[in-house]
Design a protein around this motif. Structure first.
Motif, mmCIF file in Angstrom:
data_model
loop_
_atom_site.group_PDB
_atom_site.id
_atom_site.type_symbol
_atom_site.label_atom_id
_atom_site.label_comp_id
_atom_site.label_asym_id
_atom_site.label_seq_id
_atom_site.Cartn_x
_atom_site.Cartn_y
_atom_site.Cartn_z
ATOM 1 N N GLU A 102 -1.046 4.375 -1.551
ATOM 2 C CA GLU A 102 -2.336 4.643 -0.921
ATOM 3 C C GLU A 102 -2.145 5.174 0.505
ATOM 4 O OE1 GLU A 102 -6.292 5.176 -0.518
ATOM 5 O OE2 GLU A 102 -5.175 4.688 -2.351
ATOM 6 N N GLU A 103 -1.176 4.612 1.217
ATOM 7 C CA GLU A 103 -0.882 5.086 2.576
ATOM 8 C C GLU A 103 -0.396 6.524 2.552
ATOM 9 O OE1 GLU A 103 2.574 3.859 5.521
ATOM 10 O OE2 GLU A 103 1.010 2.311 5.480
ATOM 11 N N LYS A 106 -3.276 8.954 2.178
ATOM 12 C CA LYS A 106 -3.996 9.182 3.428
ATOM 13 C C LYS A 106 -3.248 10.157 4.324
ATOM 14 C CE LYS A 106 -6.247 4.644 3.476
ATOM 15 N NZ LYS A 106 -6.361 3.351 4.189
#
Length: 300
Positions: A102-103, A106
């Motif tokens: 998820e990081e 981003k």
């Protein structure tokens, strides 16, 4: 009133002398401009490195410790408990594979579609993200973590900071040596220019001495000439340095960020400093060169 008239006469004569001796003063202007341009390059390089160093140092307070995929959950808890015993840890966060993915999404932004499908076979590693209270605490935590069973890799920025500090020191030292050499050369060039002017106006100076002109009245115009040549050299250096840097900034700023994760300094932030530094350097070199020559040849 008399002193004021003498003062304005000296300035007027000095300005007139600049035009009369423009061919000889050209060498002085180019010499001062060269010194100032090199100074500007060194200054911009040093400021950029300092900015990069500052930005990297803001990340040094984080140490990321990766663990193997086959490490069981109970061992993960043991590692976390062992890390928490170390002094200087401000916070400790465990990142799962899903958190890491998820990081990354981003960070990649619009290009995150490339990561689609990795949910079923996530290649990213689990890790502990450790925030330290002081940069100095990072060394001990890293050394401790390297000895823990199950740890595969440690991302640590201190080595990069140390290398960058070393490079910055070398740039400053090398730039200082080069600038000092060029300053000496510039002073000698201006000194020789003034010397030629003095010799060319030898008879005029003798007449001025004969009628009782003071040493200040005689040497003043030459010093004014040197200062003006210095300012002209500084102005030329500013135009070359500033507008060249604007081009470099517009052309390569994004590429620099991609390489070192730090942007170049905005040109507008350098403009006032460059004007002050170049003007001061030009006036000092021009004045010192003139005074040095006058003391030698006019016995001022």
């Amino acid at each position: 009133m008399k002193k004021l008239r003498v003062f304005f006469t000296i300035i007027k004569t000095g300005i007139a002398g600049v035009w009369k001796n423009k061919s000889m003063g050209f060498a002085s202007i180019i010499s001062i401009a060269a010194v100032s341009i090199i100074l500007g390059i060194v200054l911009i390089a040093a400021l950029t490195m300092n900015l990069t160093l500052t930005e990297i140092q803001t990340r040094v307070d984080e140490v990321e410790i990766y663990v193997r995929d086959d490490v069981p959950d109970d061992r993960i808890q043991e590692i976390q408990a062992q890390l928490q015993t170390q002094p200087g840890i401000q916070s400790l966060q465990f990142k799962t594979k899903e958190d890491a993915l998820e990081e990354m999404r981003k960070v990649w932004g619009e290009d995150a579609y490339i990561l689609e499908g990795l949910e079923q076979d996530n290649p990213l590693e689990r890790s502990f993200l450790v925030s330290v209270e002081k940069i100095e605490d990072s060394h001990g935590i890293v050394e401790f973590a390297r000895g823990l069973d199950g740890v595969t890799n440690i991302i640590y920025f201190q080595d990069a900071v140390d290398r960058l500090v070393s490079i910055t020191d070398y740039v400053r030292l090398g730039g200082l040596v080069v600038i000092l050499i060029l300053i000496v050369i510039s002073i000698l060039v201006i000194s020789n220019t003034v010397k030629l002017t003095v010799l060319a106006r030898k008879k005029e100076i003798e007449v001025m001495k004969y009628v009782g002109a003071s040493n200040g009245m005689i040497s003043g115009p030459f010093i004014i000439e040197g200062m003006i040549f210095g300012l002209m050299g500084a102005a030329l250096a500013f135009l070359v340095t500033y507008f060249s840097y604007i081009y470099i900034y517009n052309r390569f700023n994004d590429q620099v960020y991609a390489m070192i994760s730090s942007y170049l300094i905005e040109p507008i932030r350098l403009r006032e400093d460059l004007i002050i530094i170049f003007s001061t350097l030009g006036i000092v070199i021009g004045t010192v060169g003139s005074v040095f020559s006058l003391k030698r040849y006019l016995r001022v």
